[in-house]
Design an enzyme around this catalytic site. Structure first.
Site, PDB file in Angstrom:
ATOM      1  N   GLY A 127       0.834  -1.194   0.000  1.00  0.00           N
ATOM      2  CA  GLY A 127       0.000   0.000   0.000  1.00  0.00           C
ATOM      3  C   GLY A 127       0.866   1.240   0.000  1.00  0.00           C
ATOM      4  O   GLY A 127       1.958   1.256  -0.563  1.00  0.00           O
ATOM      5  N   CYS A 128       0.405   2.259   0.654  1.00  0.00           N
ATOM      6  CA  CYS A 128       1.099   3.546   0.709  1.00  0.00           C
ATOM      7  C   CYS A 128       2.492   3.388   1.304  1.00  0.00           C
ATOM      8  O   CYS A 128       2.650   2.853   2.400  1.00  0.00           O
ATOM      9  CB  CYS A 128       0.276   4.511   1.555  1.00  0.00           C
ATOM     10  SG  CYS A 128       1.124   6.035   1.955  1.00  0.00           S
ATOM     11  N   PHE A 129       3.502   3.879   0.603  1.00  0.00           N
ATOM     12  CA  PHE A 129       4.863   3.718   1.119  1.00  0.00           C
ATOM     13  C   PHE A 129       5.131   4.570   2.347  1.00  0.00           C
ATOM     14  O   PHE A 129       6.030   4.277   3.117  1.00  0.00           O
ATOM     15  CB  PHE A 129       5.950   3.893   0.059  1.00  0.00           C
ATOM     16  CG  PHE A 129       5.893   5.107  -0.831  1.00  0.00           C
ATOM     17  CD1 PHE A 129       5.409   6.327  -0.432  1.00  0.00           C
ATOM     18  CD2 PHE A 129       6.370   4.996  -2.123  1.00  0.00           C
ATOM     19  CE1 PHE A 129       5.399   7.425  -1.270  1.00  0.00           C
ATOM     20  CE2 PHE A 129       6.371   6.088  -2.992  1.00  0.00           C
ATOM     21  CZ  PHE A 129       5.886   7.305  -2.552  1.00  0.00           C
ATOM     22  N   TRP A 130       4.350   5.615   2.565  1.00  0.00           N
ATOM     23  CA  TRP A 130       4.534   6.397   3.791  1.00  0.00           C
ATOM     24  C   TRP A 130       4.268   5.526   5.014  1.00  0.00           C
ATOM     25  O   TRP A 130       4.982   5.602   6.004  1.00  0.00           O
ATOM     26  CB  TRP A 130       3.607   7.599   3.835  1.00  0.00           C
ATOM     27  CG  TRP A 130       3.854   8.656   2.812  1.00  0.00           C
ATOM     28  CD1 TRP A 130       4.981   8.861   2.063  1.00  0.00           C
ATOM     29  CD2 TRP A 130       2.937   9.676   2.434  1.00  0.00           C
ATOM     30  NE1 TRP A 130       4.814   9.948   1.250  1.00  0.00           N
ATOM     31  CE2 TRP A 130       3.563  10.474   1.451  1.00  0.00           C
ATOM     32  CE3 TRP A 130       1.643  10.000   2.818  1.00  0.00           C
ATOM     33  CZ2 TRP A 130       2.938  11.567   0.863  1.00  0.00           C
ATOM     34  CZ3 TRP A 130       1.023  11.090   2.234  1.00  0.00           C
ATOM     35  CH2 TRP A 130       1.672  11.868   1.268  1.00  0.00           C
ATOM     36  N   CYS A 131       3.218   4.706   4.930  1.00  0.00           N
ATOM     37  CA  CYS A 131       2.870   3.820   6.046  1.00  0.00           C
ATOM     38  C   CYS A 131       3.937   2.749   6.231  1.00  0.00           C
ATOM     39  O   CYS A 131       4.347   2.459   7.355  1.00  0.00           O
ATOM     40  CB  CYS A 131       1.515   3.161   5.801  1.00  0.00           C
ATOM     41  SG  CYS A 131       0.131   4.317   5.751  1.00  0.00           S
TER      42      CYS A 131
END
Length: 185
Positions: A20-24
Site C-alpha cells: 500500500g502507501c509507502f509512507w505507512c
C-alpha cells in the site's frame, strides 16, 4: 539513514516490500532494530525512473514500495516478513484502505532464491492457517529495479507527523504494529 549504511561494518542485506502507501510502510520499518535504512520508492514496472504522478496513474506497472537495508546479524529476513504480513491486509487485490490501484498492491520483490523460498513458505503457511477469511493475493516476484521516490516522500511520517494523513492513517497503523510486535521488533 544512508549514514547508518556507510558506517556499518558487517554484512548487509536488502528487502523490498509493497504493502500500500509507502509512507505507512516506511513508518513501520524505519525504526526496527537492525534496519539501517528504509527508503520509499517504486518497483516492479516498465517505466524507467518514474515520477510519483506517473506511478499514481496506474499505467507504469510500478508499486509503491519500501526498500529496506538491514543487518542480518540483528534482524532476520523472517522477522521482516513477519512485519510485512502483520502490517497490512494481504487479501485485498490492488488496494489498501482508501488507496486503490495496482500501485498499492501487496508484493514482495525477492532479491535471492532464499528470500523467495521464505516468502512463498510464509504465504502458504499463512493461507493454510486460516488467519484470514480470504485467500492471500500477495505477489511474490523477482526484484529487478528500485527507483527512490522524490525527496518529499522520504521520512514522511517523521517530517509531517502532525499532518492529517499521518494522524488518522499512519499513526494508528504504527501504534497497532508496536502493540502487536513490540517497540523494537
Amino acid at each position: 539513514m544512508q549514514d547508518a549504511i556507510a558506517h556499518h561494518t558487517g554484512p548487509i542485506e536488502t528487502a523490498t516490500f509493497g504493502q500500500g502507501c509507502f509512507w505507512c510502510s516506511e513508518a513501520i520499518f524505519q525504526d526496527m532494530k537492525g534496519v539501517l535504512s528504509a527508503v520509499s520508492g517504486y518497483s516492479g514496472g516498465k517505466t524507467l525512473h518514474p515520477s510519483y504522478e506517473q506511478v499514481c496513474s496506474g499505467t507504469t506497472g510500478h508499486a509503491e514500495v519500501i526498500q529496506v537495508v538491514y543487518d542480518p546479524a540483528v534482524i532476520s529476513y523472517e522477522q521482516l516478513l513477519k512485519a510485512f504480513w502483520g502490517s497490512h491486509d494481504p487479501t485485498t487485490l490492488n488496494r489498501q484502505g482508501n488507496d486503490v490501484g495496482t500501485q498499492y498492491r501487496s508484493v514482495i520483490f525477492y532479491h535471492t532464491e532464499h528470500q523467495k523460498e521464505l516468502a512463498e513458505k510464509y504465504k502458504k503457511e499463512l493461507d493454510e492457517s486460516g488467519a484470514y477469511n480470504s485467500k492471500i493475493v500477495t505477489e511474490i516476484s523477482p526484484f529487478t529495479e528500485f527507483y527512490p521516490a522524490e525527496d518529499y516522500h522520504q521520512q514522511y511520517y517523521k517530517m509531517h507527523g502532525n499532518a492529517p494523513y499521518c494522524q488518522f492513517v499512519i499513526r494508528p497503523k504504527v501504534e497497532k504494529f508496536k502493540k502487536v510486535f513490540g517497540e523494537g521488533v
